[in-house]
Write a protein that holds these residues in place. Structure first.
Motif, mmCIF file in Angstrom:
data_model
loop_
_atom_site.group_PDB
_atom_site.id
_atom_site.type_symbol
_atom_site.label_atom_id
_atom_site.label_comp_id
_atom_site.label_asym_id
_atom_site.label_seq_id
_atom_site.Cartn_x
_atom_site.Cartn_y
_atom_site.Cartn_z
ATOM 1 N N LYS A 109 0.839 -1.202 0.000
ATOM 2 C CA LYS A 109 0.000 0.000 0.000
ATOM 3 C C LYS A 109 0.872 1.248 0.000
ATOM 4 C CE LYS A 109 -0.886 -0.019 5.017
ATOM 5 N NZ LYS A 109 -1.908 0.063 6.052
ATOM 6 N N SER B 145 -3.122 5.355 2.004
ATOM 7 C CA SER B 145 -4.251 4.785 2.725
ATOM 8 C C SER B 145 -5.282 5.863 3.002
ATOM 9 C CB SER B 145 -3.784 4.154 4.041
ATOM 10 O OG SER B 145 -4.872 3.689 4.791
ATOM 11 N N LYS C 268 -3.886 1.785 -3.139
ATOM 12 C CA LYS C 268 -4.276 2.664 -2.032
ATOM 13 C C LYS C 268 -5.295 1.928 -1.182
ATOM 14 C CE LYS C 268 -6.338 7.129 -0.834
ATOM 15 N NZ LYS C 268 -6.876 8.417 -1.332
ATOM 16 N N GLN C 269 -5.006 1.787 0.087
ATOM 17 C CA GLN C 269 -5.896 1.042 0.984
ATOM 18 C C GLN C 269 -7.151 1.862 1.288
ATOM 19 O OE1 GLN C 269 -4.915 0.560 5.201
ATOM 20 N NE2 GLN C 269 -5.128 -1.639 4.921
#
Length: 309
Positions: free
Chosen positions: A122, A125, A195-196
């Motif tokens: 990631k 986030s 991207k979390q």
């Protein structure tokens, strides 16, 4: 047709497991030449998670469920579930939808390209910026300390070839640090950057103690640097203390009446060195506790129920 095992650990995720099941199923319906099984390992949930999983398993034979006899923690239960798949590769995916199911085709594509290990990394986030920075700092520190080359911002989300799963089965570790083990195994590694997203529903089951446990497990499993720093720091502080003592003694002899020794330096020194000693004793205790846990012969988990196996 190749088979992919999707493994999802869960604890009190009644708001998320059904939606995750639907999203994973949608992805595999788009993929030709692949079958799949979705293994949920439940860590003795106290809500309706198990009932939902039983219902899903009764309607879809691809859904397989393991229910633990009690909560065996966030380390042991996922590791046990990971080793129960029968596929040509196993995909580790958490239940809160922070591991995007939409990435499944990309994972499989990179695996088919000859990479035995495809990991999700990631880059960003949607969670709290402060929490993301803390996690990022932790990964940076443990990467610097570790004797094994660890991947920053990788926490388990990935596709593991059957070769790797078979190797993990042969490692008798009752409390493993999965991220470190995977890097030690070797083989070809590919990365999927993403991207979390935010947790879909509910609240995280992690707290300060579980995150601290994970952090210390990673450090104790893959680095002797803290212990060596303790030894070096002890030597340096002993040398500095000797110099200060000699300096005080010489000054007192030369200026006997003008230089009162006083109690403040003594108290400060006692408290300082006492706190340093407690810190390093605690550090040694972490390593001793780590060794005690590693040598335990207790099974990773005890299962209460299996469905569709």
């Amino acid at each position: 047709m190749k088979k992919i095992s999707v493994m999802t650990p869960c604890f009190n995720e009644e708001e998320n497991v059904e939606l995750l099941y639907i999203k994973v199923k949608e992805q595999f319906e788009k993929l030709e030449n692949y079958t799949y099984e979705h293994i949920f390992i439940d860590n003795a949930s106290e809500d309706g998670t198990v009932d939902i999983l039983r219902d899903l398993a009764s309607k879809d034979e691809n859904v397989k469920v393991i229910v633990n006899s009690r909560n065996f923690g966030h380390i042991r239960s996922p590791q046990h579930g990971l080793l129960q798949g029968s596929g040509d590769a196993t995909l580790f995916m958490v239940a809160d939808l922070q591991d995007p199911p939409e990435l499944i085709p990309e994972f499989i594509e990179k695996w088919e390209a000859g990479n035995e290990l495809v990991i999700g990394v990631k880059n960003d986030s949607a969670e709290s910026p402060l929490m993301f920075l803390i996690r990022k700092a932790y990964y940076r520190v443990i990467t610097k300390l570790s004797e094994t080359k660890l991947e920053k911002n990788f926490y388990g989300f990935g596709l593991y070839d059957k070769k790797i799963i078979d190797i993990l089965k042969g490692i008798p570790d009752p409390y493993p640090y999965l991220r470190g083990l995977l890097m030690e195994v070797g083989f070809n590694v590919a990365k999927v950057h993403y991207k979390q997203p935010l947790r879909h529903r509910g609240i995280t089951k992690n707290n300060f103690f579980s995150l601290y446990d994970m952090a210390m497990l990673g450090i104790c499993s893959h680095s002797k640097v803290p212990l060596r720093l303790a030894t070096i720091a002890g030597f340096i502080m002993s040398f500095i203390s000797l110099l200060i003592a000699v300096g005080y003694f010489a000054t007192k002899l030369m200026f006997w009446d003008e230089f009162p020794l006083g109690t403040a330096p003594i108290l400060i020194g006692i408290f300082f060195f006492g706190s340093v000693q407690l810190f390093f004793i605690g550090l040694v205790g972490e390593y001793v506790g780590h060794l005690v846990t590693k040598t335990s012969k207790f099974p990773m988990v005890i299962e209460k129920e299996r469905i569709n196996f």
